[in-house]
Write an enzyme that holds these catalytic residues in place. Structure first.
Site, mmCIF file in Angstrom:
data_model
loop_
_atom_site.group_PDB
_atom_site.id
_atom_site.type_symbol
_atom_site.label_atom_id
_atom_site.label_comp_id
_atom_site.label_asym_id
_atom_site.label_seq_id
_atom_site.Cartn_x
_atom_site.Cartn_y
_atom_site.Cartn_z
ATOM 1 N N THR A 1 -1.511 5.170 3.208
ATOM 2 C CA THR A 1 -2.755 4.467 2.896
ATOM 3 C C THR A 1 -2.914 3.293 3.849
ATOM 4 O O THR A 1 -1.969 2.523 4.058
ATOM 5 C CB THR A 1 -2.751 3.958 1.442
ATOM 6 O OG1 THR A 1 -2.641 5.070 0.555
ATOM 7 C CG2 THR A 1 -4.018 3.183 1.122
ATOM 8 N N LEU B 1 0.855 -1.182 0.000
ATOM 9 C CA LEU B 1 0.000 0.000 0.000
ATOM 10 C C LEU B 1 0.894 1.236 0.000
ATOM 11 O O LEU B 1 2.005 1.209 0.524
ATOM 12 C CB LEU B 1 -0.903 0.014 1.240
ATOM 13 C CG LEU B 1 -1.901 -1.144 1.368
ATOM 14 C CD1 LEU B 1 -2.633 -1.059 2.702
ATOM 15 C CD2 LEU B 1 -2.889 -1.142 0.217
ATOM 16 N N ASP B 2 0.386 2.312 -0.594
ATOM 17 C CA ASP B 2 1.144 3.563 -0.583
ATOM 18 C C ASP B 2 1.416 4.023 0.842
ATOM 19 O O ASP B 2 0.653 3.723 1.761
ATOM 20 C CB ASP B 2 0.345 4.686 -1.276
ATOM 21 C CG ASP B 2 0.244 4.511 -2.771
ATOM 22 O OD1 ASP B 2 0.940 3.648 -3.320
ATOM 23 O OD2 ASP B 2 -0.550 5.253 -3.377
ATOM 24 N N VAL B 3 2.481 4.770 1.009
ATOM 25 C CA VAL B 3 2.726 5.434 2.278
ATOM 26 C C VAL B 3 1.522 6.317 2.606
ATOM 27 O O VAL B 3 1.060 7.093 1.768
ATOM 28 C CB VAL B 3 4.007 6.289 2.209
ATOM 29 C CG1 VAL B 3 4.165 7.122 3.467
ATOM 30 C CG2 VAL B 3 5.229 5.402 2.006
#
Length: 257
Positions: free
Chosen positions: A91, A87-89
């Site tokens: 998120t 997951l994105d930083v």
């Protein structure tokens, strides 16, 4: 330039839901008694995990799982061994981690072949028009900031589907399904439409609104994850509730007049 066209909303396929295993959940809670991170299911060859916000203090995903007594697959770079998708930083939400090399290879193949159902909820500024749409626009690395991405010619093919769940004065709650899985894809596509995720200052969100709702990250949550179980070969699906900071921000938006 991103293109948006009207489309019918996508439906989640019927699923055989894997029952939560209380023994694994209780072991996870001993590692994380505040419940910020927890196991949704931990049986068989894979734990399905509710990720903390990246960058938050405390153990990493692998640290939590090790503390709960799990042995994880060794495939992947050392800091992400066994982690099938990231997951994105900033998120939060569901992610799957493989306990065996067999499960890791099967799940990585499923993600590559786009047979995994990935559903996100995003609170975005304004009101997308149309309220249901598809964003089909290539994503490339930003030429001046290597930590950012942008819609641009020569980028990688990227497709995002969205459906408006709620529309409020300052923001809209969207359900989003990914046809591709590029880094920052949802955030870049929504920003290109001039509807960035609330709190996403990296991609043009209003800092005043972010402060008003108490957010220090983008309002983006991986709410549902479905895939074919690598051993059982049956469809399984998992869901994750909003964490406290996102729930609070959404309530502020709902109450705004």
């Amino acid at each position: 330039m991103a293109s948006v066209s009207a489309t019918s909303s996508l439906t989640v396929p019927d699923a055989e839901t894997l029952r939560d295993l209380s023994t694994y959940v209780s072991r996870a809670r001993r590692v994380d008694p505040d419940g910020a991170c927890r196991l949704v299911a931990g049986g068989g060859v894979l734990p399905v995990y509710v990720s903390p916000v990246h960058g938050a203090p405390g153990p990493t995903v692998l640290g939590h799982l090790a503390g709960a007594g799990f042995t994880i697959a060794t495939s992947g770079v050392p800091e992400r061994q066994g982690i099938v998708q990231r997951l994105d930083v900033g998120t939060s939400g569901l992610m799957v981690v493989a306990k065996s090399e067999y499960a890791y290879s099967r799940l990585k193949r499923a993600f590559k072949q786009r047979t995994v159902d990935k559903t996100y909820h995003a609170l975005v500024q304004g009101h997308p028009d149309p309220h249901v749409g598809t964003i089909d626009a290539p994503i490339a690395r930003h030429p001046k900031h290597d930590y950012k991405f942008m819609v641009g010619a020569g980028g990688r093919h990227s497709v995002t589907h969205y459906d408006t769940l709620e529309a409020h004065r300052f923001a809209s709650l969207l359900e989003i399904k990914l046809e591709t899985g590029r880094t920052h894809q949802i955030r870049v596509h929504l920003s290109a439409l001039h509807h960035p995720c609330v709190g996403d200052l990296t991609y043009g969100a209003d800092p005043v609104l972010a402060k008003r709702v108490g957010l220090q990250r983008q309002w983006l949550h991986a709410v549902r994850l479905g895939f074919e179980h690598p051993e059982r070969e049956t469809w399984v699906e998992f869901e994750s509730e909003y964490p406290a900071d996102l729930e609070h921000a959404l309530e502020v938006i709902r109450d705004a007049h």
